[in-house]
Write a protein that holds these residues in place. Structure first.
Motif, PDB file in Angstrom:
ATOM      1  N   TYR A  86      36.186  55.285  47.856  1.00  0.00           N
ATOM      2  CA  TYR A  86      35.869  54.312  46.813  1.00  0.00           C
ATOM      3  C   TYR A  86      37.037  53.349  46.643  1.00  0.00           C
ATOM      4  O   TYR A  86      38.199  53.770  46.649  1.00  0.00           O
ATOM      5  CB  TYR A  86      35.603  55.003  45.469  1.00  0.00           C
ATOM      6  N   PHE A  87      36.713  52.094  46.487  1.00  0.00           N
ATOM      7  CA  PHE A  87      37.706  51.049  46.221  1.00  0.00           C
ATOM      8  C   PHE A  87      38.828  51.057  47.264  1.00  0.00           C
ATOM      9  O   PHE A  87      40.000  50.866  46.948  1.00  0.00           O
ATOM     10  CB  PHE A  87      38.290  51.194  44.809  1.00  0.00           C
ATOM     11  N   GLY A  88      38.449  51.337  48.513  1.00  0.00           N
ATOM     12  CA  GLY A  88      39.420  51.332  49.602  1.00  0.00           C
ATOM     13  C   GLY A  88      40.324  52.544  49.669  1.00  0.00           C
ATOM     14  O   GLY A  88      41.296  52.564  50.419  1.00  0.00           O
ATOM     15  N   VAL A  89      40.009  53.573  48.884  1.00  0.00           N
ATOM     16  CA  VAL A  89      40.848  54.774  48.852  1.00  0.00           C
ATOM     17  C   VAL A  89      40.051  55.960  49.384  1.00  0.00           C
ATOM     18  O   VAL A  89      38.969  56.268  48.878  1.00  0.00           O
ATOM     19  CB  VAL A  89      41.334  55.076  47.416  1.00  0.00           C
ATOM     20  N   ASN A  90      40.581  56.617  50.412  1.00  0.00           N
ATOM     21  CA  ASN A  90      39.963  57.831  50.946  1.00  0.00           C
ATOM     22  C   ASN A  90      40.522  59.043  50.204  1.00  0.00           C
ATOM     23  O   ASN A  90      41.747  59.145  50.026  1.00  0.00           O
ATOM     24  CB  ASN A  90      40.264  57.985  52.438  1.00  0.00           C
ATOM     25  N   ARG A  91      39.628  59.933  49.810  1.00  0.00           N
ATOM     26  CA  ARG A  91      40.069  61.156  49.133  1.00  0.00           C
ATOM     27  C   ARG A  91      39.381  62.348  49.765  1.00  0.00           C
ATOM     28  O   ARG A  91      38.229  62.250  50.195  1.00  0.00           O
ATOM     29  CB  ARG A  91      39.727  61.110  47.657  1.00  0.00           C
TER      30      ARG A  91
END
Length: 104
Positions: free
Chosen positions: A24-29
């Motif tokens: 989400y929003f360019g962030v991988n988690r």
């Protein structure tokens, strides 16, 4: 115990790994909910699963059953049922394979 050879386990779990992966929003988690679980359940054995809240108990069972929905992914290991040859999980086998024949 008898001297007979050990039977094949009803459930054999080997190095099971399941992670929640999001982007989400360019962030991988990635959350490692199940990480390297190994155990056998033999015929006539009963197992209990205990742990703290949010420790991965439900995620482990869903992974074993093959009831995975994104963002949950099985990323490694295996869960095999002796009564479902050729199928990795109960949730992936067709109903006619999973149902026990009636005793009528």
């Amino acid at each position: 115990m008898s001297g007979a050879a050990d039977p094949v386990p009803v459930l054999e779990v080997r190095d099971l790994q399941a992670h929640f992966r999001t982007h989400y929003f360019g962030v991988n988690r990635e959350v490692r909910a199940v990480d390297g679980v190994t155990f056998d359940v033999n015929h006539n054995e009963i197992y209990g699963l205990a742990g703290e809240s949010s420790s991965g108990k439900t995620t482990l069972i869903k992974t074993i059953a093959g009831l995975l929905k994104p963002p949950l992914e099985m990323v490694g290991g295996s869960a095999r049922f002796s009564f479902l040859p050729g199928w990795e999980a109960v949730g992936r086998a067709p109903p006619e394979v999973v149902r026990r024949p009636s005793s009528t």
